[in-house]
Enzyme design. Sequence first.
Site, mmCIF file in Angstrom:
data_model
loop_
_atom_site.group_PDB
_atom_site.id
_atom_site.type_symbol
_atom_site.label_atom_id
_atom_site.label_comp_id
_atom_site.label_asym_id
_atom_site.label_seq_id
_atom_site.Cartn_x
_atom_site.Cartn_y
_atom_site.Cartn_z
ATOM 1 C CG ASP A 11 36.065 32.858 50.151
ATOM 2 O OD1 ASP A 11 36.130 32.126 51.160
ATOM 3 O OD2 ASP A 11 35.349 32.583 49.170
ATOM 4 C CB SER A 12 38.873 29.193 50.052
ATOM 5 O OG SER A 12 37.495 29.050 49.764
ATOM 6 C CE1 TYR A 43 41.899 29.061 52.195
ATOM 7 C CE2 TYR A 43 40.442 30.600 53.324
ATOM 8 C CZ TYR A 43 41.561 30.367 52.562
ATOM 9 O OH TYR A 43 42.352 31.424 52.169
ATOM 10 N N GLY A 44 37.401 24.343 53.702
ATOM 11 C CA GLY A 44 36.356 23.718 54.514
ATOM 12 C C GLY A 44 36.770 22.528 55.353
ATOM 13 C CB CYS A 74 36.062 32.791 54.099
ATOM 14 S SG CYS A 74 36.270 31.018 54.305
ATOM 15 C CB THR A 76 35.837 27.852 56.486
ATOM 16 O OG1 THR A 76 34.705 27.379 55.750
ATOM 17 C CG2 THR A 76 36.583 26.685 57.062
ATOM 18 C CD GLU A 153 36.620 28.709 43.931
ATOM 19 O OE1 GLU A 153 37.537 28.981 43.147
ATOM 20 O OE2 GLU A 153 36.064 29.577 44.647
ATOM 21 C CB CYS A 185 29.653 28.180 52.761
ATOM 22 S SG CYS A 185 31.044 28.141 51.610
ATOM 23 C CG HIS A 187 32.545 29.212 47.632
ATOM 24 N ND1 HIS A 187 33.433 29.579 48.616
ATOM 25 C CD2 HIS A 187 33.275 29.079 46.497
ATOM 26 C CE1 HIS A 187 34.647 29.658 48.099
ATOM 27 N NE2 HIS A 187 34.579 29.361 46.804
HETATM 28 N N1 DGL Z 1 33.796 30.337 51.196
HETATM 29 C C1 DGL Z 1 34.167 29.595 52.324
HETATM 30 C C2 DGL Z 1 33.242 29.702 53.498
HETATM 31 O O1 DGL Z 1 32.546 30.685 53.600
HETATM 32 C C3 DGL Z 1 35.062 28.419 52.254
HETATM 33 C C4 DGL Z 1 34.723 27.342 51.305
HETATM 34 C C5 DGL Z 1 35.871 26.360 51.247
HETATM 35 O O2 DGL Z 1 36.941 26.750 50.811
HETATM 36 O O3 DGL Z 1 35.687 25.210 51.691
HETATM 37 O O4 DGL Z 1 33.212 28.865 54.349
#
Ligand code: DGL
Length: 243
Positions: A11-12, A43-44, A74, A76, A153, A185, A187
């Site tokens: 994941d990011s 990553y978003g 993740c 994304t 984060e 997401c 997160h």
């Molecule tokens: N945890 C990520 C997701 O499920 C990415 C969040 C990010 O890095 O923008 O989309």
Amino acid sequence: MDASSPIGFFDSGVGGLCVRDAVCALLPRESTVYIADSANCPYGNKPADEILRIARGHVETLLAKGCKMIVVACNTATAAAIDALRAERPDFPFVGMEPAVKPAALRSASGVVGVLATQGTFEGRLYRETCARFARGVTVIACVADEFVKLVERGETSGERAERIVRAKVEPLLAAGADHLVLGCTHFPHLKPLIEKVAAGRAQVLDPAPAVAAQVKRVLASRGLLNPGLTAPSHEFTRTARG
Ligand code: DGL
């Protein structure tokens, strides 16, 4: 690579740990390797081809560590990369994230569902197809909540400021009549207690991680790759460093 090999996750950042933890809760004999890609977080809002390039790197790393399966923990990265990753390694098992739009749409009494995710997830084929297939007749409101990724984060998952930021995103969905909120997401489950506090009595909050863990179990079982548990499981956590 055999049944005793670890399951890989990436994941990011720390978001996908919710997915890893759901897998470990369901399959306590499995070992895991987790990559938190802080160097490339978030990553978003990155272009899909950049995320695919990044994802290929993580796949190489996890394969070099002998992983028997890779969970793209993740939403994304799943949206941007999982089709290509599967096409490049048709025999290797990849499991990705799917926003829980289907259960939310099925259970909604108000006919309005809110989805919290990143721009990249909303632009993906999977999200569009899931809405078209399973949410007919239901209004699905997409809400980009990049600020939540930053909070998680930073480890800021409670307190006044975090609540204010969560409220600013969630209240408009509730005001529009949403009775289910989908955490699209990985997160965002870290903020679930806060989201539930804001939505209390008005909407249910859905986290797809347990469903993803069940899919991991099904795929491993179908390939004879469930760990018989002859040795104690190990859990490796790696974080990529910002340059
Ligand atoms: N945890 C990520 C997701 O499920 C990415 C969040 C990010 O890095 O923008 O989309």
